[in-house]
Design an enzyme around this catalytic site. Structure first.
Site, PDB file in Angstrom:
ATOM      1  N   ASP A 281       0.825  -1.204   0.000  1.00 46.75           N
ATOM      2  CA  ASP A 281       0.000   0.000   0.000  1.00 46.75           C
ATOM      3  C   ASP A 281       0.864   1.262   0.000  1.00 46.75           C
ATOM      4  O   ASP A 281       1.731   1.421   0.871  1.00 46.75           O
ATOM      5  CB  ASP A 281      -0.871  -0.010   1.273  1.00 46.75           C
ATOM      6  CG  ASP A 281      -1.768   1.193   1.353  1.00 46.75           C
ATOM      7  OD1 ASP A 281      -2.758   1.218   0.612  1.00 46.75           O
ATOM      8  OD2 ASP A 281      -1.472   2.109   2.153  1.00 46.75           O
TER       9      ASP A 281
ATOM     10  N   HIS B 171     -11.562  -0.638  -4.080  1.00 47.43           N
ATOM     11  CA  HIS B 171     -12.207  -0.027  -2.922  1.00 47.43           C
ATOM     12  C   HIS B 171     -11.985   1.488  -2.843  1.00 47.43           C
ATOM     13  O   HIS B 171     -12.490   2.134  -1.931  1.00 47.43           O
ATOM     14  CB  HIS B 171     -11.674  -0.696  -1.650  1.00 47.43           C
ATOM     15  CG  HIS B 171     -10.202  -0.447  -1.503  1.00 47.43           C
ATOM     16  ND1 HIS B 171      -9.258  -1.009  -2.346  1.00 47.43           N
ATOM     17  CD2 HIS B 171      -9.507   0.323  -0.645  1.00 47.43           C
ATOM     18  CE1 HIS B 171      -8.061  -0.596  -1.998  1.00 47.43           C
ATOM     19  NE2 HIS B 171      -8.181   0.222  -0.974  1.00 47.43           N
ATOM     20  N   ASP B 172     -11.201   2.048  -3.769  1.00 44.66           N
ATOM     21  CA  ASP B 172     -10.966   3.492  -3.776  1.00 44.66           C
ATOM     22  C   ASP B 172     -11.700   4.172  -4.933  1.00 44.66           C
ATOM     23  O   ASP B 172     -11.446   5.352  -5.224  1.00 44.66           O
ATOM     24  CB  ASP B 172      -9.467   3.792  -3.932  1.00 44.66           C
ATOM     25  CG  ASP B 172      -8.664   3.352  -2.725  1.00 44.66           C
ATOM     26  OD1 ASP B 172      -9.207   3.339  -1.602  1.00 44.66           O
ATOM     27  OD2 ASP B 172      -7.476   3.014  -2.898  1.00 44.66           O
TER      28      ASP B 172
HETATM   29  C1  NOJ Z   1      -4.289   3.286  -0.651  1.00 46.42           C
HETATM   30  C2  NOJ Z   1      -5.465   2.458  -0.252  1.00 46.42           C
HETATM   31  O1  NOJ Z   1      -5.938   1.756  -1.384  1.00 46.42           O
HETATM   32  C3  NOJ Z   1      -6.476   3.402   0.316  1.00 46.42           C
HETATM   33  O2  NOJ Z   1      -7.719   2.776   0.555  1.00 46.42           O
HETATM   34  C4  NOJ Z   1      -5.910   3.989   1.579  1.00 46.42           C
HETATM   35  O3  NOJ Z   1      -6.810   4.962   2.069  1.00 46.42           O
HETATM   36  C5  NOJ Z   1      -4.555   4.662   1.328  1.00 46.42           C
HETATM   37  N1  NOJ Z   1      -3.702   3.863   0.524  1.00 46.42           N
HETATM   38  C6  NOJ Z   1      -3.843   4.927   2.621  1.00 46.42           C
HETATM   39  O4  NOJ Z   1      -3.398   3.741   3.196  1.00 46.42           O
END
Ligand code: NOJ
Ligand code: CA
Length: 577
Positions: free
Chosen positions: A230, A350-351
């Protein structure tokens, strides 16, 4: 001695036979060392998949209950968003204990059973590793902030307040957009590229790095098969904290990504962890340009295996996108990685907003064909497909109008920031309604019953009302459903290496509605024709003449020689002998 040896051989042989006679499972065709190239990844957001104890939060036992469903999808690997202990400021993306399971999700015993259950079905498990930052509730940070000479002080980035205000750093999730947070205990600021509860770890500290490798080793020893790193491209930082002239909230990647030291850390991680296990590794983000991406994943560099580049999902979304841009972006990335390196293929996660709402047409009459088309795209491109839970049944965005409807920290703090900046709030909410990350996080729609069969309690995020129409149970029964089509596609990909390794060539590059390409291997060639529009379209595609239809999301295929009349969102794969 000899007898013992013979006995052992016989035993191993029998064991092999026993395995081969197991009912055919999803991954039986995946055998090479590069299994991750041949993998079909299913991403599960555990909070939203299946609740088993009525607290409204998905859990590991829920995944266990659904293991046969996952196997029957024909996917060969699961990527789980973080499941470690966390206070959940950002839903698990801030870890307070890397060797423990979040209480909401269950216990380590549940995890072990889940992993065994996946492996019994020949499905690999990819874990999310969040080590650009930890939680501020992690013991390291508790120690680090307690005094300036604490042994953990240098696990994080601190700026002593007597030096004045630190040079501006942008924070993605902070309500004020400021990545430095003043901490009175030691009269110093700490750095957090994400929220205040996500302090950045100091990778220039070898002790911290060793801690992380030990944690990864702990999970690799448990038998997990891969790691998704991540935000790792941001982890190397210049600890003199120079002024970043020109840094803004839109260009921060140019300043934060791929800073000196990053490749050393990755090589070290590879040497100490990856090289010792049969695990795959995928970066989140692929740097600032192709060279960065290659430097992360080309095999001879011994860093990571696979890039996960954002250019596709970064194509402007709100108000629609141009198909030509999409073709150009995906074709450019493919071209650049034709010889070296390996890519991930995804349209949602999920983003992001839901795939069909974002790239297809989620109105009732077009939802099914456009979902099927998008799944056809994902599963026929070169690169490893990442299929996001719910997209296999065409789940859509949810319709939130009030800021209080949202749970996501990015939405809530983004709203506060927009208010403080005097932005047009109505427009902000309209855009959020379309692109918010919560759209992609609503509970899995299993049935048309209460809470879509996700929970017997109150779900942590509302279930989409359209579960009455869009749900697994209904699609199990319908041979022409999006779900059945998805299963046919995964089977097709698993059985046809040309869809994994074949070269990719774009046809009709300027066409505004049709995305067509070929995948060519030594002895095989597939032609993929996708009508990315809600209208019927006629195209001339001589390649299609006489080619055999392998899969089609409509019952018919209207073809006169090389002239094709494609129905709205029609998606056809043809084989050329
Ligand atoms: C990327 C992740 O996909 C996201 O969901 C997260 O909020 C940020 N990194 C911070 O960890
Ligand atoms: Ca639960």
């Amino acid at each position: 001695m000899n007898r013992l040896f013979l006995f052992l051989c016989l035993f191993l042989l029998l064991l092999g036979c026993a395995r081969n006679t197991e009912p055919s499972t999803a991954a039986t065709e995946v055998a090479s060392d590069d299994w991750w190239k041949e993998a079909i990844v299913y991403q599960i957001y555990p909070r939203s998949f299946q609740d088993t104890n009525g607290d409204g939060i998905g859990d590991l036992n829920g995944i266990i209950e659904r293991l046969d469903y996952i196997r029957d999808l024909g996917v060969t690997a699961v990527w789980l968003n973080p499941i470690y202990s966390s206070p959940n400021d950002d839903n698990g993306y801030e870890i307070s204990d890397y060797r423990n399971i979040m209480a909401d999700f269950g216990t380590m015993a549940d995890f072990d059973r889940m992993l065994a259950g996946l492996h019994e079905r020949d499905i690999k498990l990819i874990m999310d590793v969040v080590v650009n930052h930890s939680s501020d509730e992690h013991e390291w940070f508790v120690q680090s902030r307690s005094s300036r000479d604490n042994p953990y002080r240098d696990y994080y980035h601190w700026w002593p307040a007597e030096r004045g205000k630190p040079p501006y750093r942008y924070s993605l999730f902070d309500a004020e957009g400021n990545a430095w947070k003043y901490d009175s205990i030691t009269n110093a600021y700490y750095l957090h590229y994400f929220s205040q509860k996500q302090p950045d770890l100091n990778w220039s500290n070898p002790a911290l790095r060793q801690e992380v490798y030990d944690i990864m080793t702990f999970w690799a020893d448990k038998g997990v098969d891969g790691f998704r790193l991540d935000a790792f491209q941001f982890s190397a930082k210049d600890t003199t904290y120079p002024v970043f002239e020109g840094l803004t909230e839109t260009n921060f990647v140019d300043y934060y990504a791929m800073q000196p030291g990053l490749h050393d850390y990755l090589r070290e991680m590879n040497e100490r962890v990856f090289s010792k296990y049969d695990v795959m590794s995928v970066a989140e983000g692929a740097g600032r340009n192709f060279q960065d991406a290659h430097d992360l994943v080309d095999a001879d560099r011994r860093e990571l295996d696979m890039a996960y580049a954002f250019d596709g999902v970064d194509i402007p979304k709100y108000g629609g996108y141009e198909l030509r841009t999409m073709k150009e972006v995906f074709s450019r990335w493919d071209r650049e990685f034709a010889e070296d390196g390996w890519l991930s293929i995804f349209l949602s996660n999920h983003d992001q907003a839901r795939m069909v709402s974002r790239w297809g047409d989620d109105r009732p009459e077009y939802r099914a064909p456009s979902s099927k088309l998008l799944n056809t795209f994902l599963l026929s491109m070169r690169g490893t497909p990442y299929c996001y839970y719910g997209d296999e049944i065409g789940m859509t965005n949810i319709d939130f109008d009030e800021i209080d409807d949202y749970r996501d920290i990015a939405a809530r703090n983004g709203y506060r920031k927009a208010q403080a900046q005097g932005k047009d709030i109505a427009r902000f909410l309209e855009e959020l309604n379309f692109s918010s990350r919560d759209n992609g996080r609503t509970p899995m729609q299993w049935t048309d019953g209460p809470q879509a069969g996700f929970t017997t309690g109150t779900p942590w995020l509302p279930v989409n009302e359209n579960h009455a129409q869009i749900n697994v149970a209904a699609q199990e029964k319908d041979p022409r459903s999006i779900l059945q089509h998805f299963r046919a596609l995964t089977k097709l990909r698993r059985e046809n290496p040309v869809l994994v390794y074949g070269s990719y060539d774009l046809l009709l590059s300027d066409h505004e509605q049709v995305y067509a390409y070929t995948r060519t291997g030594d002895n095989d060639r597939m032609l993929i024709v996708l009508n990315f529009s809600s209208e019927s379209v006629t195209v001339d595609l001589p390649e299609a003449e006489d080619a055999a239809v392998v899969i089609n999301n409509y019952p018919t295929f209207d073809r006169q020689g090389g002239e094709l009349r494609l129905a709205p969102w029609q998606a056809v794969i043809l084989r050329r002998g």
